[in-house]
Design an enzyme around this catalytic site. Structure first.
Site, PDB file in Angstrom:
ATOM      1  N   GLU A  46       0.961  -0.647   0.398  1.00 27.11           N
ATOM      2  CA  GLU A  46       0.262  -0.123   0.329  1.00 27.11           C
ATOM      3  C   GLU A  46       1.278   1.257   0.143  1.00 27.11           C
ATOM      4  O   GLU A  46       0.598   2.018  -0.928  1.00 27.11           O
ATOM      5  CB  GLU A  46      -1.183   0.197   1.057  1.00 27.11           C
ATOM      6  CG  GLU A  46      -2.502  -1.216   1.596  1.00 27.11           C
ATOM      7  CD  GLU A  46      -3.091  -0.790   0.508  1.00 27.11           C
ATOM      8  OE1 GLU A  46      -3.022   0.172  -0.622  1.00 27.11           O
ATOM      9  OE2 GLU A  46      -3.383  -1.584  -0.831  1.00 27.11           O
ATOM     10  N   ASN A  50       1.189   3.886  -3.489  1.00 25.10           N
ATOM     11  CA  ASN A  50       0.926   5.276  -2.417  1.00 25.10           C
ATOM     12  C   ASN A  50       1.949   6.146  -3.360  1.00 25.10           C
ATOM     13  O   ASN A  50       2.142   6.900  -3.982  1.00 25.10           O
ATOM     14  CB  ASN A  50       0.921   5.188  -1.220  1.00 25.10           C
ATOM     15  CG  ASN A  50      -0.793   5.216  -0.871  1.00 25.10           C
ATOM     16  OD1 ASN A  50      -1.677   4.985  -1.872  1.00 25.10           O
ATOM     17  ND2 ASN A  50      -0.952   5.426   0.609  1.00 25.10           N
ATOM     18  N   ARG A 105      -9.553   4.336  -7.469  1.00 24.83           N
ATOM     19  CA  ARG A 105      -8.919   3.914  -6.745  1.00 24.83           C
ATOM     20  C   ARG A 105     -10.017   4.014  -5.508  1.00 24.83           C
ATOM     21  O   ARG A 105     -10.213   4.555  -5.464  1.00 24.83           O
ATOM     22  CB  ARG A 105      -7.828   4.642  -6.046  1.00 24.83           C
ATOM     23  CG  ARG A 105      -6.772   4.689  -7.540  1.00 24.83           C
ATOM     24  CD  ARG A 105      -5.363   3.351  -7.474  1.00 24.83           C
ATOM     25  NE  ARG A 105      -4.572   3.079  -8.220  1.00 24.83           N
ATOM     26  CZ  ARG A 105      -4.188   1.852  -8.552  1.00 24.83           C
ATOM     27  NH1 ARG A 105      -4.030   1.291  -7.553  1.00 24.83           N
ATOM     28  NH2 ARG A 105      -3.293   2.119  -9.557  1.00 24.83           N
TER      29      ARG A 105
END
Length: 146
Positions: A46, A50, A105
């Site tokens: 994650e 990002n 997203r």
């Protein structure tokens, strides 16, 4: 004993798996449970995603730095980019918020990190990048000692 590793890699999506595998291999010597290992690999994924998508806006020629250290039963992971940064960290932490809605997203990255880790610290300055510090206390090593 404290152990530490640091790697740098380009901001391409293929390197997300490199980051996950590197951290998993590094912490495996601490004998984490499968759940702990899965949680850690997920949060690394994650955070790196990002950095690629939001920090560097999918520019593949930028650097991401990943550091991981462990001491006793505690894991600390730092993921840093020198991208565009965030104006409002608290807004970014809200479930379902995304700065790229056109990319479909989910906006759950920080929520996932906060649910899987004991501590999540985010520092970011607009125009200079973002650093995410993730900390998790492993239970498996303590369980083996008892």
């Amino acid at each position: 004993m404290k152990n530490h590793m640091k790697i740098e890699f380009l901001s391409v999506s293929q390197n997300e798996s490199l980051a996950r595998i590197s951290v998993a291999a590094f912490i495996s010597q601490m004998n984490p449970t499968m759940d702990e290992l899965t949680d850690i690999k997920t949060v690394v994924s994650e955070a790196v995603t990002n950095a690629i998508i939001h920090g560097y806006e999918d520019k593949p020629d930028q650097q991401i730095t990943l550091e991981c250290s462990m001491e006793n039963e505690q894991i600390e992971i730092i993921i840093k980019d020198n991208g565009i940064g965030m104006v409002d960290i608290e807004q970014a932490r809200e479930p379902l918020f995304t700065s790229k809605p056109e990319w479909e997203r989910s906006g759950m990255g920080f929520t996932i990190m906060e649910n899987f880790m004991d501590k999540v610290e985010i520092t970011s300055d607009e125009g200079t990048g973002t650093t995410i510090r993730l900390v998790k206390q492993l239970t498996s090593t303590r369980a083996l000692a008892n």
